[in-house]
Scaffold this active site. Structure first.
Site, PDB file in Angstrom:
ATOM      1  N   ALA A   1       0.809  -1.222   0.000  1.00  0.00           N
ATOM      2  CA  ALA A   1       0.000   0.000   0.000  1.00  0.00           C
ATOM      3  C   ALA A   1       0.841   1.270   0.000  1.00  0.00           C
ATOM      4  CB  ALA A   1      -0.935   0.008   1.210  1.00  0.00           C
TER       5      ALA A   1
ATOM      6  N   ARG B   1      10.637   7.095  -3.434  1.00  0.00           N
ATOM      7  CA  ARG B   1      11.969   7.193  -4.025  1.00  0.00           C
ATOM      8  C   ARG B   1      12.061   6.680  -5.466  1.00  0.00           C
ATOM      9  NH1 ARG B   1      15.174   4.355   0.638  1.00  0.00           N
ATOM     10  NH2 ARG B   1      13.074   3.724   1.239  1.00  0.00           N
TER      11      ARG B   1
ATOM     12  N   ASN C   1      15.819  -7.300   9.983  1.00  0.00           N
ATOM     13  CA  ASN C   1      14.491  -7.832   9.674  1.00  0.00           C
ATOM     14  C   ASN C   1      14.215  -7.695   8.178  1.00  0.00           C
ATOM     15  OD1 ASN C   1      11.751  -8.403   9.564  1.00  0.00           O
ATOM     16  ND2 ASN C   1      11.138  -6.400  10.377  1.00  0.00           N
TER      17      ASN C   1
ATOM     18  N   ASN D   1      13.604   0.088  -3.404  1.00  0.00           N
ATOM     19  CA  ASN D   1      13.050   1.387  -3.016  1.00  0.00           C
ATOM     20  C   ASN D   1      13.336   2.468  -4.041  1.00  0.00           C
ATOM     21  OD1 ASN D   1      12.009   0.687  -0.320  1.00  0.00           O
ATOM     22  ND2 ASN D   1      14.157   0.187   0.047  1.00  0.00           N
TER      23      ASN D   1
ATOM     24  N   LYS E   1       6.397 -10.174 -41.966  1.00  0.00           N
ATOM     25  CA  LYS E   1       5.236 -10.071 -41.088  1.00  0.00           C
ATOM     26  C   LYS E   1       4.131 -10.948 -41.643  1.00  0.00           C
ATOM     27  CE  LYS E   1       1.728  -7.940 -41.778  1.00  0.00           C
ATOM     28  NZ  LYS E   1       0.566  -7.117 -42.136  1.00  0.00           N
TER      29      LYS E   1
ATOM     30  N   ALA F   1      16.987 -10.385 -54.318  1.00  0.00           N
ATOM     31  CA  ALA F   1      17.308  -9.239 -53.464  1.00  0.00           C
ATOM     32  C   ALA F   1      16.368  -8.067 -53.732  1.00  0.00           C
ATOM     33  CB  ALA F   1      18.748  -8.803 -53.714  1.00  0.00           C
TER      34      ALA F   1
ATOM     35  N   SER G   1      15.368 -10.158 -58.795  1.00  0.00           N
ATOM     36  CA  SER G   1      15.698  -9.060 -57.880  1.00  0.00           C
ATOM     37  C   SER G   1      14.839  -7.835 -58.157  1.00  0.00           C
ATOM     38  CB  SER G   1      17.170  -8.673 -58.053  1.00  0.00           C
ATOM     39  OG  SER G   1      17.974  -9.709 -57.565  1.00  0.00           O
TER      40      SER G   1
ATOM     41  N   ARG H   1       8.099  -4.568 -67.117  1.00  0.00           N
ATOM     42  CA  ARG H   1       8.955  -3.399 -66.981  1.00  0.00           C
ATOM     43  C   ARG H   1       9.155  -2.804 -68.375  1.00  0.00           C
ATOM     44  NH1 ARG H   1      14.130  -7.302 -66.039  1.00  0.00           N
ATOM     45  NH2 ARG H   1      14.654  -7.471 -68.245  1.00  0.00           N
TER      46      ARG H   1
HETATM   47  C1  UD1 Z   1       9.981  -2.500   7.381  1.00  0.00           C
HETATM   48  C2  UD1 Z   1      10.180  -3.067   8.767  1.00  0.00           C
HETATM   49  C3  UD1 Z   1      11.686  -3.183   9.057  1.00  0.00           C
HETATM   50  C4  UD1 Z   1      12.348  -4.040   7.992  1.00  0.00           C
HETATM   51  C5  UD1 Z   1      12.039  -3.499   6.594  1.00  0.00           C
HETATM   52  C6  UD1 Z   1      12.522  -4.481   5.562  1.00  0.00           C
HETATM   53  C7  UD1 Z   1       8.280  -2.229  10.037  1.00  0.00           C
HETATM   54  C8  UD1 Z   1       7.839  -1.254  11.070  1.00  0.00           C
HETATM   55  N1  UD1 Z   1       9.571  -2.195   9.713  1.00  0.00           N
HETATM   56  O1  UD1 Z   1      10.519  -1.198   7.399  1.00  0.00           O
HETATM   57  O2  UD1 Z   1      11.899  -3.741  10.320  1.00  0.00           O
HETATM   58  O3  UD1 Z   1      13.725  -4.100   8.212  1.00  0.00           O
HETATM   59  O4  UD1 Z   1      10.616  -3.347   6.416  1.00  0.00           O
HETATM   60  O5  UD1 Z   1      12.420  -3.940   4.279  1.00  0.00           O
HETATM   61  O6  UD1 Z   1       7.486  -2.993   9.559  1.00  0.00           O
HETATM   62  N2  UD1 Z   1       3.101  -0.752   3.849  1.00  0.00           N
HETATM   63  C9  UD1 Z   1       1.735  -0.803   3.774  1.00  0.00           C
HETATM   64  N3  UD1 Z   1       1.001   0.005   4.594  1.00  0.00           N
HETATM   65  C10 UD1 Z   1       1.574   0.843   5.478  1.00  0.00           C
HETATM   66  C11 UD1 Z   1       2.986   0.883   5.556  1.00  0.00           C
HETATM   67  C12 UD1 Z   1       3.721   0.072   4.716  1.00  0.00           C
HETATM   68  O7  UD1 Z   1       1.184  -1.561   2.984  1.00  0.00           O
HETATM   69  O8  UD1 Z   1       0.834   1.526   6.180  1.00  0.00           O
HETATM   70  C13 UD1 Z   1       3.894  -1.627   2.979  1.00  0.00           C
HETATM   71  C14 UD1 Z   1       4.837  -0.871   2.055  1.00  0.00           C
HETATM   72  O9  UD1 Z   1       4.216  -0.589   0.822  1.00  0.00           O
HETATM   73  C15 UD1 Z   1       5.975  -1.850   1.902  1.00  0.00           C
HETATM   74  C16 UD1 Z   1       5.993  -2.615   3.222  1.00  0.00           C
HETATM   75  O10 UD1 Z   1       4.722  -2.410   3.812  1.00  0.00           O
HETATM   76  O11 UD1 Z   1       5.723  -2.776   0.862  1.00  0.00           O
HETATM   77  C17 UD1 Z   1       7.091  -2.127   4.166  1.00  0.00           C
HETATM   78  O12 UD1 Z   1       6.822  -0.791   4.523  1.00  0.00           O
HETATM   79  P1  UD1 Z   1       7.972   0.293   4.671  1.00  0.00           P
HETATM   80  O13 UD1 Z   1       7.357   1.571   5.045  1.00  0.00           O
HETATM   81  O14 UD1 Z   1       8.839   0.258   3.472  1.00  0.00           O
HETATM   82  O15 UD1 Z   1       8.757  -0.281   5.939  1.00  0.00           O
HETATM   83  P2  UD1 Z   1      10.267  -0.096   6.240  1.00  0.00           P
HETATM   84  O16 UD1 Z   1      10.469   1.229   6.877  1.00  0.00           O
HETATM   85  O17 UD1 Z   1      11.094  -0.413   5.067  1.00  0.00           O
HETATM   86 MG    MG Z   2      10.801  -0.337   2.985  1.00  0.00          MG
END
Ligand code: UD1
Ligand code: MG
Length: 480
Positions: free
Chosen positions: A15, A20, A176, A233, A356, A385, A410, A445
């Protein structure tokens, strides 16, 4: 949690806005190796046979939903109206599908195209012995990731986000990945007590880990490589992910017996099949539903999309889309095969030839500089050709039928609709507007006439005139 490898549900978070990328297109719809980022994640998830796969959409929801309806119709979507954090996103899913709380819930991010089915299975396996597991990796550059804080017994204590981490915690290199497996029931109860009291003012899914451990449950981490958890990203990471995926795919083909002379410049979509003992020369792109048979040689410098290449065919410096290239056929260099081109066994489409919707039967040849559109050409026929199949009258396209063992001279214009019978010839430079019967020669021709000394009279003193005079005096001296 049951020790099964089949999760109840998979939740994919997609979502976020993807700022970026600096793109009007939602981040998860950007493509690498012929599929969207989200498509790669869904492909890794598919073999798990989840009872439900849910994608959380928000920014660009219309585009993402349209893509899913088209390419992954079995996947459900849930709209997260406001992006209040990863924890909030999962809450929204559990409100929409409360039945998910009765099984295992796998959560992952839609922008991690390098995750493998194996990673997710291992994670589910790790979670089967406790209440939750998180996929982690040791990375060279942990900045930006949540850090994994382990207990003395190796279970996970909590996850601390970069922005909330102490200077000491920032030195931790185990991070994570954003991929988790939870007992659905405990996930639902823990999420109820997740707050937004943190540096970003968001409801963190990662807080569920600490809530679980503090209430006496154990959480494990399943380790994978830093490559597999790469999240996209920005465009630099998009290119990085593409290169890694390209290498993975290329390696699989090489192990399966395909020669890739220069894997760095060879780009093969996952959807392509190549038989062992085929050879791919440098700078080749094989995309869509292309298939390459054994002993075929492709390249250098060729792009084949949705194209079938049969046994032993050679395709050099060619762009082809929707074509079938027969056994031992030869194509190129500088050849453009457009949809519905079919080359029979041993047929040839040579240099600077465009085709084609055209069928070239066994052994038929278009060796040089020709346009062949909307035609059938019989076996053993040779197209001279610079022949043009004049298929378009400005309103409609028309068909040309050429028989077997025909010799088209040709620079013939074949003005469709027109038929040239078996074994017939056309004279070079003819504009053929009427059918040529089998065995006839079509001559269409103007007869040549030479106007003697025209250059001497009309271009006196020119280099041409001087050359002509020199020629005649030399012949005069030689007594010719
Ligand atoms: C998140 C993790 C972080 C991890 C990293 C890995 C959390 C709080 N942190 O951080 O520990 O190391 O991913 O890439 O979860 N999204 C939604 N709805 C929201 C927010 C985010 O759908 O309200 C989706 C984003 O589109 C994305 C994913 O969740 O696909 C991760 O969200 P993002 O904001 O990128 O989290 P990070 O800060 O990267
Ligand atoms: Mg992220």
């Amino acid at each position: 949690m049951s020790a099964t490898n089949s999760p109840t549900a998979v939740v994919i978070l997609a979502a976020g806005i993807g700022t970026r990328m600096k793109s009007p297109q939602p981040k998860v719809l950007h493509s690498i190796l012929g599929d969207t980022l989200l498509g790669h994640v869904l492909s890794a998830v598919a073999p798990l046979n989840a009872s439900r796969v849910v994608v959380v959409v928000g920014h660009g929801r219309d585009e993402v939903t349209a893509y899913l309806n088209q390419s992954w119709p079995q996947v459900s979507t849930v709209v997260q109206e406001h992006q209040n954090g990863t924890g909030h996103a999962v809450k929204v899913v559990l409100e929409a599908f409360p039945e998910l709380a009765s099984g295992t819930v796998v959560v992952l991010a839609g922008d991690s195209p390098l995750l493998t089915t194996h990673d997710i299975s291992e994670l589910i396996h790790a979670a089967s012995n406790c209440q939750a597991a998180v996929l982690s990796a040791h990375v060279d550059e942990p900045h930006g990731y949540g850090r994994i804080i382990r207990n003395g017994d190796d279970t996970v204590c909590c996850i601390v986000e970069e922005k909330d981490a102490t200077d000491e915690q920032k030195f931790i290199t185990e991070v994570n990945s954003g991929v988790y497996a939870f007992s659905g029931e405990l996930l639902a109860t823990s999420l109820a007590s997740v707050t937004a009291h943190n540096a970003q003012g968001e409801q963190y899914l990662t807080d569920v880990v600490e809530i679980l451990t503090q209430s006496g449950h154990s959480v494990r981490a399943s380790l994978t490589t830093q490559t597999n958890i790469l999240g996209v990203n920005d465009r630099a990471q998009l290119a990085q992910a593409a290169a890694i995926l390209r290498n993975r795919i290329n390696e699989e083909h090489m192990i399966a017996g395909v020669t890739l002379v220069d894997p760095q410049t060879t780009w093969i979509d996952r959807t392509v099949t190549i038989e062992s003992d085929a050879t791919i020369l440098p700078n080749v792109h094989l995309t869509g539903h292309t298939s390459i048979a054994t002993q075929a040689v492709i390249g250098p410098d060729s792009t084949l999309h949705d194209t079938t290449v049969l046994l032993g065919a050679h395709v050099t410096r060619t762009t082809a889309s929707g074509a079938i290239i027969g056994m031992h056929a030869s194509v190129g260099p500088y050849t453009f095969l457009r949809p519905d081109t079919v080359l029979g066994e041993g047929a040839k489409a040579g240099g600077f030839v465009e085709m084609k919707n055209a069928q070239l039967d066994a052994g038929a040849k278009v060796p040089h500089l020709s346009y062949v559109g909307d035609a059938t050409i019989g076996e053993g026929t040779n197209i001279g050709a610079a022949t043009i199949f004049v298929n378009y009258d400005g309103v409609d396209k028309h068909h040309t039928t050429i028989g077997k063992h025909v010799r088209i001279g040709s620079d013939t214009m074949l003005v469709a609709p027109v038929t040239v019978g078996d074994g017939a010839y056309t004279a070079a430079g003819s504009v053929i507007t009427e059918d040529v019967p089998a065995g006839a020669i079509g001559v269409a021709r103007a007869k040549q006439r030479n106007i003697v000394d025209w250059v001497l009279r009309r271009r006196p003193g020119s280099k041409s005139a001087q050359a002509a005079l020199a020629d005649s005096s030399r012949k005069h001296e030689e007594g010719a």
